[in-house]
Enzyme design. Sequence first.
Site, short mmCIF file in Angstrom:
data_model
loop_
_atom_site.label_atom_id
_atom_site.label_comp_id
_atom_site.label_asym_id
_atom_site.label_seq_id
_atom_site.Cartn_x
_atom_site.Cartn_y
_atom_site.Cartn_z
N HIS A 1 -1.44 7.29 7.72
CA HIS A 1 -0.56 8.23 7.02
C HIS A 1 -1.28 9.54 6.70
O HIS A 1 -0.68 10.61 6.70
CB HIS A 1 -0.04 7.62 5.71
CG HIS A 1 1.17 6.75 5.87
ND1 HIS A 1 2.36 7.19 6.42
CD2 HIS A 1 1.38 5.46 5.53
CE1 HIS A 1 3.24 6.20 6.42
NE2 HIS A 1 2.67 5.14 5.89
N GLN B 1 3.10 10.04 1.38
CA GLN B 1 4.41 9.40 1.25
C GLN B 1 5.16 9.84 -0.02
O GLN B 1 6.37 9.64 -0.11
CB GLN B 1 4.26 7.87 1.23
CG GLN B 1 3.83 7.30 2.59
CD GLN B 1 3.75 5.81 2.57
OE1 GLN B 1 2.75 5.24 2.14
NE2 GLN B 1 4.80 5.13 2.99
N CYS C 1 7.44 0.29 7.19
CA CYS C 1 6.87 1.39 6.40
C CYS C 1 7.91 1.83 5.37
O CYS C 1 9.10 1.92 5.68
CB CYS C 1 6.52 2.57 7.31
SG CYS C 1 5.75 3.96 6.46
N LEU C 2 7.45 2.07 4.14
CA LEU C 2 8.39 2.48 3.09
C LEU C 2 9.00 3.85 3.39
O LEU C 2 10.01 4.21 2.80
CB LEU C 2 7.67 2.51 1.72
CG LEU C 2 7.18 1.15 1.21
CD1 LEU C 2 6.48 1.32 -0.13
CD2 LEU C 2 8.31 0.14 1.12
N HIS D 1 -3.25 1.17 8.23
CA HIS D 1 -1.90 1.72 8.15
C HIS D 1 -1.87 2.92 7.19
O HIS D 1 -1.23 3.93 7.47
CB HIS D 1 -0.93 0.62 7.66
CG HIS D 1 0.49 1.07 7.46
ND1 HIS D 1 1.54 0.68 8.26
CD2 HIS D 1 1.04 1.88 6.50
CE1 HIS D 1 2.67 1.25 7.83
NE2 HIS D 1 2.38 1.97 6.75
N GLU D 2 -2.59 2.78 6.07
CA GLU D 2 -2.59 3.87 5.07
C GLU D 2 -3.39 5.08 5.55
O GLU D 2 -2.95 6.23 5.36
CB GLU D 2 -3.16 3.38 3.73
CG GLU D 2 -2.45 2.18 3.11
CD GLU D 2 -0.94 2.27 3.10
OE1 GLU D 2 -0.27 1.23 3.14
OE2 GLU D 2 -0.40 3.41 3.09
N GLY E 1 0.84 -1.19 0.00
CA GLY E 1 0.00 0.00 0.00
C GLY E 1 0.87 1.24 0.00
O GLY E 1 2.07 1.17 0.27
#
Length: 185
Positions: free
Chosen positions: A159, A65, A112-113, A155-156, A60
Amino acid sequence: MITMKDIIREGHPTLRKVAEEVTFPLDDASKQTAQDMLEFVKNSQDPELAEKYDLRPGVGIAAPQIDISKRFIAVYLSEEENDGQEFSRIMFNPKIISHSAGKTALPTGEGCLSVDRKVAGIVPRAARVKIQYFDQDGQKHEERLRNYPAIVVQHEIDHLNGVLFFDRIDPDNPLALPDDVELLG
Ligand SMILES: O=CN(O)C[C@@H](CC1CCCC1)C(=O)N1NCCC[C@H]1C(=O)Nc1ccccn1
Ligand code: NI
């Protein structure tokens, strides 16, 4: 195409902002960006493309991000990752409208990216969520999610609110499993 250089990392202020809702009709740039985000997540799970473009595999991504402080996300779970059912969504203005009291967590914790370090710990999340979101045509959708899709979408959405996964780890006892949390099996 989106690559890792477009992904901002921990310490960048945009990751801690509350993102702005998008308005409809969507401008073409937002439509294109959202499609690029879904493409990135899919590409990142393709071993050849991930290798070729040096992508870190992800399931995702949220607009903040890539330094766009707007409320939209893209999620892609292949059928292998999601009990034989592909889960592919672009969500604008996603919102959790209700959730279970029970909580769940990934046994291996989360990453997390946008976080280039491992942070060990249980990340408790609602086991089941009822979400509302809009698609790129402005159509409203309501969906009940559980298991892995529920965790990824939460999680998204975090953000979009400037929340990172480790904010949810108990600093005093990161690896403890709270009584009301069932590990995702
Ligand atoms: O905001 C979005 N992100 O930060 C990308 C994250 C999102 C997930 C983390 C936990 C729940 C959502 C992400 O996908 N990861 N986190 C960092 C490295 C691993 C990677 C991952 O879990 N990859 C994966 C998992 C299964 C199958 C294929 N790939
Ligand atoms: Ni993340």
